[in-house]
Design a protein around this motif. Structure first.
Motif, PDB file in Angstrom:
ATOM      1  N   MET A 102     -12.212  68.055  51.497  1.00  0.00           N
ATOM      2  CA  MET A 102     -11.390  66.929  51.867  1.00  0.00           C
ATOM      3  C   MET A 102     -12.264  65.946  52.616  1.00  0.00           C
ATOM      4  N   PRO A 103     -12.486  64.750  52.066  1.00  0.00           N
ATOM      5  CA  PRO A 103     -13.293  63.783  52.773  1.00  0.00           C
ATOM      6  C   PRO A 103     -12.573  63.314  54.025  1.00  0.00           C
ATOM      7  N   HIS A 104     -13.359  62.942  55.037  1.00  0.00           N
ATOM      8  CA  HIS A 104     -12.779  62.467  56.289  1.00  0.00           C
ATOM      9  C   HIS A 104     -12.182  61.080  56.059  1.00  0.00           C
ATOM     10  N   VAL A 105     -10.951  60.886  56.485  1.00  0.00           N
ATOM     11  CA  VAL A 105     -10.292  59.583  56.383  1.00  0.00           C
ATOM     12  C   VAL A 105      -9.793  59.202  57.765  1.00  0.00           C
ATOM     13  N   SER A 106      -9.484  57.943  57.936  1.00  0.00           N
ATOM     14  CA  SER A 106      -8.987  57.477  59.229  1.00  0.00           C
ATOM     15  C   SER A 106      -7.625  58.106  59.514  1.00  0.00           C
ATOM     16  N   PRO A 107      -7.233  58.183  60.800  1.00  0.00           N
ATOM     17  CA  PRO A 107      -5.910  58.739  61.128  1.00  0.00           C
ATOM     18  C   PRO A 107      -4.763  58.015  60.411  1.00  0.00           C
ATOM     19  N   ASP A 108      -4.854  56.693  60.290  1.00  0.00           N
ATOM     20  CA  ASP A 108      -3.804  55.957  59.577  1.00  0.00           C
ATOM     21  C   ASP A 108      -3.751  56.337  58.104  1.00  0.00           C
ATOM     22  N   ASP A 109      -4.924  56.431  57.481  1.00  0.00           N
ATOM     23  CA  ASP A 109      -4.962  56.825  56.071  1.00  0.00           C
ATOM     24  C   ASP A 109      -4.478  58.260  55.887  1.00  0.00           C
ATOM     25  N   PHE A 110      -4.808  59.138  56.845  1.00  0.00           N
ATOM     26  CA  PHE A 110      -4.359  60.527  56.784  1.00  0.00           C
ATOM     27  C   PHE A 110      -2.837  60.587  56.867  1.00  0.00           C
ATOM     28  N   THR A 111      -2.254  59.815  57.781  1.00  0.00           N
ATOM     29  CA  THR A 111      -0.801  59.762  57.926  1.00  0.00           C
ATOM     30  C   THR A 111      -0.161  59.286  56.627  1.00  0.00           C
ATOM     31  N   LYS A 112      -0.730  58.263  56.024  1.00  0.00           N
ATOM     32  CA  LYS A 112      -0.207  57.742  54.751  1.00  0.00           C
ATOM     33  C   LYS A 112      -0.353  58.777  53.639  1.00  0.00           C
ATOM     34  N   GLN A 113      -1.471  59.519  53.645  1.00  0.00           N
ATOM     35  CA  GLN A 113      -1.695  60.553  52.640  1.00  0.00           C
ATOM     36  C   GLN A 113      -0.639  61.647  52.741  1.00  0.00           C
ATOM     37  N   VAL A 114      -0.323  62.094  53.971  1.00  0.00           N
ATOM     38  CA  VAL A 114       0.711  63.113  54.171  1.00  0.00           C
ATOM     39  C   VAL A 114       2.046  62.594  53.636  1.00  0.00           C
ATOM     40  N   GLY A 115       2.373  61.343  53.945  1.00  0.00           N
ATOM     41  CA  GLY A 115       3.618  60.746  53.462  1.00  0.00           C
ATOM     42  C   GLY A 115       3.671  60.666  51.946  1.00  0.00           C
ATOM     43  N   LYS A 116       2.569  60.291  51.355  1.00  0.00           N
ATOM     44  CA  LYS A 116       2.496  60.184  49.890  1.00  0.00           C
ATOM     45  C   LYS A 116       2.705  61.552  49.242  1.00  0.00           C
ATOM     46  N   VAL A 117       2.057  62.575  49.787  1.00  0.00           N
ATOM     47  CA  VAL A 117       2.195  63.931  49.239  1.00  0.00           C
ATOM     48  C   VAL A 117       3.629  64.431  49.417  1.00  0.00           C
ATOM     49  N   LEU A 118       4.227  64.188  50.600  1.00  0.00           N
ATOM     50  CA  LEU A 118       5.603  64.626  50.838  1.00  0.00           C
ATOM     51  C   LEU A 118       6.571  63.952  49.860  1.00  0.00           C
ATOM     52  N   ARG A 119       6.426  62.655  49.696  1.00  0.00           N
ATOM     53  CA  ARG A 119       7.304  61.934  48.755  1.00  0.00           C
ATOM     54  C   ARG A 119       7.149  62.490  47.348  1.00  0.00           C
ATOM     55  N   LYS A 120       5.906  62.742  46.926  1.00  0.00           N
ATOM     56  CA  LYS A 120       5.654  63.285  45.586  1.00  0.00           C
ATOM     57  C   LYS A 120       6.335  64.644  45.421  1.00  0.00           C
ATOM     58  N   LEU A 121       6.183  65.529  46.412  1.00  0.00           N
ATOM     59  CA  LEU A 121       6.821  66.847  46.339  1.00  0.00           C
ATOM     60  C   LEU A 121       8.340  66.736  46.282  1.00  0.00           C
ATOM     61  N   ARG A 122       8.901  65.836  47.098  1.00  0.00           N
ATOM     62  CA  ARG A 122      10.358  65.661  47.120  1.00  0.00           C
ATOM     63  C   ARG A 122      10.860  65.132  45.778  1.00  0.00           C
ATOM     64  N   LYS A 123      10.144  64.157  45.221  1.00  0.00           N
ATOM     65  CA  LYS A 123      10.546  63.579  43.932  1.00  0.00           C
ATOM     66  C   LYS A 123      10.425  64.604  42.802  1.00  0.00           C
ATOM     67  N   GLU A 124       9.357  65.410  42.837  1.00  0.00           N
ATOM     68  CA  GLU A 124       9.189  66.451  41.811  1.00  0.00           C
ATOM     69  C   GLU A 124      10.354  67.433  41.827  1.00  0.00           C
ATOM     70  N   ARG A 125      10.910  67.666  42.996  1.00  0.00           N
ATOM     71  CA  ARG A 125      12.048  68.585  43.125  1.00  0.00           C
ATOM     72  C   ARG A 125      13.391  67.879  42.987  1.00  0.00           C
ATOM     73  N   GLU A 126      13.324  66.586  42.714  1.00  0.00           N
ATOM     74  CA  GLU A 126      14.524  65.761  42.520  1.00  0.00           C
ATOM     75  C   GLU A 126      15.484  65.888  43.697  1.00  0.00           C
ATOM     76  N   MET A 127      14.928  65.731  44.910  1.00  0.00           N
ATOM     77  CA  MET A 127      15.703  65.840  46.139  1.00  0.00           C
ATOM     78  C   MET A 127      15.843  64.478  46.799  1.00  0.00           C
ATOM     79  N   THR A 128      16.965  64.285  47.462  1.00  0.00           N
ATOM     80  CA  THR A 128      17.134  63.103  48.307  1.00  0.00           C
ATOM     81  C   THR A 128      16.552  63.413  49.687  1.00  0.00           C
ATOM     82  N   LEU A 129      16.353  62.371  50.480  1.00  0.00           N
ATOM     83  CA  LEU A 129      15.894  62.599  51.856  1.00  0.00           C
ATOM     84  C   LEU A 129      16.910  63.431  52.632  1.00  0.00           C
ATOM     85  N   GLU A 130      18.187  63.202  52.369  1.00  0.00           N
ATOM     86  CA  GLU A 130      19.233  63.970  53.060  1.00  0.00           C
ATOM     87  C   GLU A 130      19.152  65.451  52.698  1.00  0.00           C
ATOM     88  N   GLU A 131      18.933  65.757  51.422  1.00  0.00           N
ATOM     89  CA  GLU A 131      18.795  67.154  50.994  1.00  0.00           C
ATOM     90  C   GLU A 131      17.560  67.795  51.625  1.00  0.00           C
TER      91      GLU A 131
END
Length: 187
Positions: A1-30
Motif C-alpha cells: 500500500m503506497p503512502h498517501v496523505s491523511p485526506d486521501d486515505f480518508t477518501k480511500q476508506v470512504g470509496k471502499v465502503l461505498r463500493k462494498l455497500r453498493k455491491e451488497r445493494e444496501m442503503t445507508l440506513e440498512e
C-alpha cells in the motif's frame, strides 16, 4: 500500500465502503442497522468528510463480516509496504494500527502493525464469530487481557486467542509498544 496523505486515505476508506455497500445493494440506513454506526457518520465516511476511528472501522467490518483491512486497503497484485504506512487511530488515541497484508487461504488472513502508546489501554469489542488473533510483541512489554484473564508479554512473546470476545491491550511502560497482529477469519 503506497503512502498517501491523511485526506486521501480518508477518501480511500470512504470509496471502499461505498463500493462494498453498493455491491451488497444496501442503503445507508440498512448499513447503519447492521453495524451500529449512525447513518450520518457512515455518509460522512463515504464522502471522505470523516476520518473514522479504529472502533468505528471495527464496527463496520464486524457488521459486514469482513476483515478491517478490506476497508483500509485497495486490492493490488503486488503490494510494497514502507515502514511509515497509512494508519487508523483508536478513539482514545491509545492504539495506532497500520494494515499490512490480507490473504485468502481457507478463510481470510490479515496482518497489521500496532503502536500502543505509553501508559495506555486499548479495549477491543468482540470481533465477528470465528476470528482468531495472533499477537507478537516486537518492542516493549504489553499485558493482553482476554475475557477475565491477563497475560504478560515481553519482546518477541506471542499469544493466540479467539477474538470473538472482549479483549484489551495494556501498556504500563513509559514507551510505545510495537505489536504485530495477525487476524484469521473463517468464511
Amino acid at each position: 500500500m503506497p503512502h498517501v496523505s491523511p485526506d486521501d486515505f480518508t477518501k480511500q476508506v470512504g470509496k471502499v465502503l461505498r463500493k462494498l455497500r453498493k455491491e451488497r445493494e444496501m442503503t445507508l440506513e440498512e448499513l447503519a442497522d447492521l453495524t451500529g454506526v449512525s447513518k450520518l457518520t457512515l455518509g460522512k465516511i463515504e464522502r471522505g468528510e470523516a476520518n473514522p476511528s479504529l472502533t468505528i472501522i471495527w464496527k463496520i467490518a464486524n457488521g459486514l463480516r469482513i476483515p478491517i483491512s478490506s476497508l483500509l486497503v485497495e486490492s493490488q497484485e503486488v503490494t510494497l509496504l514502507k515502514k511509515s504506512g497509512n494508519s487508523v487511530m483508536s478513539e482514545n488515541h491509545s492504539l495506532k494500527l497500520e494494515p499490512v497484508f490480507t490473504t485468502q487461504v481457507q478463510g481470510l488472513i490479515e496482518s497489521h502493525k500496532g503502536f500502543l502508546h505509553p501508559e495506555s489501554i486499548y479495549k477491543a469489542e468482540a470481533h465477528q464469530p470465528g476470528v482468531k488473533e495472533y499477537i507478537t510483541v516486537m518492542e516493549g512489554k504489553v499485558t493482553v487481557q482476554v475475557g477475565e484473564e491477563e497475560y504478560q508479554l515481553e519482546r518477541f512473546d506471542s499469544i493466540k486467542f479467539n477474538a470473538d470476545q472482549p479483549h484489551a491491550y495494556i501498556n504500563h511502560a513509559g514507551e510505545t509498544a510495537v505489536l504485530h497482529f495477525v487476524m484469521m477469519y473463517t468464511i
